[in-house]
Enzyme design. Structure first.
Site: not given
Length: 302
Positions: A124-125, A170, A249, A278
């Site tokens: 991931d990041w 959001w 994933d 993931h």
């Protein structure tokens, strides 16, 4: 820059993360303010280094099933919490976070600890930041194991990611633990979900987690030129580079195709498919450990 620090009491109920905390202060280059980075440091000090980098919106707790086996195999295992996550300090405004700033923060940490001969394990990041660190200081790294991540350099966002990005911006609710649970195949216990929630006592602490999806450098992102410069390094990188993506994933599945063949160090490596979603560290920690050992042991023979 307002900086928040999660109280230690928030982590008191976690009973499956028995690792001693370590802390290092760095200095933010823009403001001159100190920032505290938390990290796990297990295994023999003289052991070759395995650096495990987490992503969004997790923390070093993600690697709890992998730290022990790697340390027992004789490696010095380091697992930091990115700024904004885990037990590390958390700037309070979304505008405090940029991709370049994250790379700079972690570069300071690596340099302060004088780390070298590193096998990077990332997802991931952890891969977006980790691979940029490799490109910035390739002399400090001996190999890479990449799972469920990448080094985007523009182009359109995949539909599944675009939905996630919109949700992160959001949605009035952003339940960290439940988000991570949805990214696993095995599911998480209530206690595990609570452990992932622990760094974020209330919404004020979630600025980093909220903004990360919007920082991924797809088309139009200001980080795209930096990504292309990093790719120039990897197009000549001949040290071991192994891909271990998962089969379940929806966001990164098949991402190994962007590396195998393009990065010289991928040639002849036993790339593999792990079983899970993931957050493969939760679903197939043994498989991920096996991939890391494959690359780390190549460094042992040099």
């Amino acid at each position: 820059m307002e900086i928040l620090r999660t109280p230690d009491a928030a982590f008191a109920g976690i009973d499956d993360f028995p690792f001693e905390p370590h802390y290092l202060d760095i200095v933010d280059a823009r403001t001159g303010q100190p920032l505290r980075i938390h990290y796990i440091d297990e295994g023999p000090r003289e052991g070759r280094i395995v650096l495990m980098m987490h992503g969004e919106p997790s923390w070093s707790y993600l690697y709890r099933h992998m730290i022990g086996p790697l340390a027992a195999a004789g490696y010095r295992v380091l697992a930091p919490d990115l700024i904004g996550f885990g037990k590390s300090d958390k700037p309070a405004a979304k505008s405090d976070y940029t991709y370049a700033r994250h790379v700079g923060w972690m570069r300071q940490w690596i340099e302060a600890l004088e780390l070298g001969g590193i096998t990077l394990a990332c997802q991931d990041w952890g891969s977006l930041i980790g691979l940029r660190l490799v490109a910035a200081m390739p002399e400090r790294f001996a190999g890479v194991v990449l799972s469920n991540g990448g080094l985007p350099e523009g182009g359109p966002a995949p539909r599944a990611f675009a939905i996630w990005r919109a949700f992160s911006q959001w949605s009035p609710f952003f339940p960290i633990g439940k988000i991570i649970a949805k990214g696993t195949k095995r599911g998480l216990s209530d206690a595990e979900i609570a452990a992932y929630d622990a760094p974020f006592p209330d919404a004020r602490y979630k600025a980093g987690a909220r903004i990360f999806p919007s920082l991924v450098p797809f088309a139009g992102n200001l980080a795209v030129p930096d990504q292309r410069e990093a790719w120039k390094v990897f197009e000549t990188w001949d040290k071991p580079f192994l891909c271990a993506f998962s089969d379940g994933d929806p966001i990164t599945r098949g991402g190994e195709s962007r590396f195998i063949g393009r990065v010289p160090g991928t040639a002849g490596q036993p790339h593999r498919t792990l079983s899970g979603g993931h957050f493969i560290q939760e679903d197939d920690p043994q498989g991920f450990v096996g991939a890391i050992l494959e690359i780390a042991r190549q460094g042992d023979t040099k």
